[in-house]
Design an enzyme around this catalytic site. Structure first.
Site, short mmCIF file in Angstrom:
data_model
loop_
_atom_site.label_atom_id
_atom_site.label_comp_id
_atom_site.label_asym_id
_atom_site.label_seq_id
_atom_site.Cartn_x
_atom_site.Cartn_y
_atom_site.Cartn_z
CE LYS A 10 -3.42 -2.34 2.77
NZ LYS A 10 -4.39 -2.33 2.74
CG HIS A 95 -6.37 -2.91 -3.16
ND1 HIS A 95 -7.40 -1.91 -2.13
CD2 HIS A 95 -5.30 -4.27 -2.54
CE1 HIS A 95 -6.74 -2.82 -1.12
NE2 HIS A 95 -6.17 -3.61 -1.31
CD GLU A 97 -6.88 0.13 0.63
OE1 GLU A 97 -5.93 -0.18 0.45
OE2 GLU A 97 -6.56 -0.96 2.06
N GLY A 172 -7.47 -4.86 6.28
CA GLY A 172 -7.12 -3.74 7.37
C GLY A 172 -7.78 -3.89 8.51
CB SER A 210 -6.88 -9.58 8.45
OG SER A 210 -8.02 -7.96 8.65
C1 PEP Z 1 -4.92 -6.29 1.14
O1 PEP Z 1 -4.88 -4.91 1.45
O2 PEP Z 1 -4.82 -6.23 0.25
C2 PEP Z 1 -4.62 -6.26 2.22
C3 PEP Z 1 -5.07 -7.64 2.37
O3 PEP Z 1 -4.81 -5.67 3.69
P1 PEP Z 1 -4.81 -6.20 5.12
O4 PEP Z 1 -3.51 -7.89 5.21
O5 PEP Z 1 -3.75 -5.40 5.81
O6 PEP Z 1 -6.17 -7.05 5.65
#
Ligand code: PEP
Length: 248
Positions: A10, A95, A97, A172, A210
């Site tokens: 990220k 993604h 985000e 996240g 996560s």
């Molecule tokens: C991601 O950003 O693709 C992701 C899975 O983040 P996290 O592992 O922190 O949940």
């Protein structure tokens, strides 16, 4: 198929921090063949650094986004040819985000996936439902709609994409989909790929949300979970290597 564990840094990192992180990962791997294929997806300004640090190693590298356009007057965008200049193997597209904060639509994500493939970079296509969509019983419909747009755009090249199922509510947040919840959606995606390509078994379907050193093994043991897309835990060498080891 060998599993694929890809890190998504990220918008994190610095020249000094990246160097320490990558060197710790390489030292941790030593000369051993990793239990899974590995990749790190960094912010665009650090791709040259990753290329210098990772060339010749067991870890591939990639970007976190690419333009849907080939070149030209698109200020701030990065083309697939530019990613190729730095020998990127992968690029994350769609993604959550980017869908959420940058208004990326299914059509735009599909154009990015198509552009990546045309330029010789493997798109890691993210799909996933929000908590509200899950609670409304729309999970399958949402992920199928998101993947269908990409399949429509890339057509006969569908077997060359990587798919990442990332429930938005798990990214996240520390809340992981249970192995059964994840497997259920992965099976839906595999069936959709089977209808679209003669080689659905070639497509890695990663789980993301996560995933960490403690829960990776049970997720990766599911029949249709072919690897992981790792956010937070890819910023810690020991955790990332532990996830890779869990793939064996
Ligand atoms: C991601 O950003 O693709 C992701 C899975 O983040 P996290 O592992 O922190 O949940």
């Amino acid at each position: 198929m060998r599993k694929l564990i890809a890190g998504n840094w990220k918008m994190n990192g610095s020249l000094a921090g990246n160097e320490a992180l990558v060197k710790a990962m390489l030292a941790g791997l030593g000369n051993a063949v990793p239990a899974a294929d590995m990749a790190l997806c960094a912010p665009a300004p650090y791709l040259a650094q990753l290329q210098a640090l990772l060339q010749g190693s067991a870890i591939a590298w990639g970007a976190q986004d690419v333009s849907g356009h080939e070149q030209g007057a698109y200020t701030g965008e990065v083309s697939v040819a530019m990613l190729k200049d730095f020998a990127c193997r992968y690029v994350i597209v769609g993604h959550s985000e980017r869908r959420q904060y940058h208004g990326e639509t299914d059509v735009l994500v599909a154009a990015k996936a198509q552009r990546a493939l045309a330029g010789g970079v493997t798109p890691i296509v993210c799909v996933g439902e929000t908590l509200a969509e899950r609670e409304a019983g729309q999970t399958e419909a949402v992920v199928k709609r998101q993947l269908a747009a990409v399949i429509h755009a890339v057509a006969h090249c569908t077997s060359e994409i990587v798919v990442a199922y990332e429930p938005v509510w798990a990214i996240g947040t520390g809340k992981t989909a249970s192995p059964e919840q994840a497997q259920q959606v992965h099976a839906v995606l595999r069936a959709q790929l089977s209808a679209a390509t003669q080689h659905p078994e070639r497509v890695h379907i990663l789980y993301g949300g996560s995933m960490n050193a403690a829960n990776a093994a049970s997720l990766l043991a599911q029949p249709d979970i072919d690897g992981g897309l790792i956010g937070g835990a890819s910023l810690k060498a020991a955790d990332f290597l532990q996830i890779v080891a869990s793939a064996s």
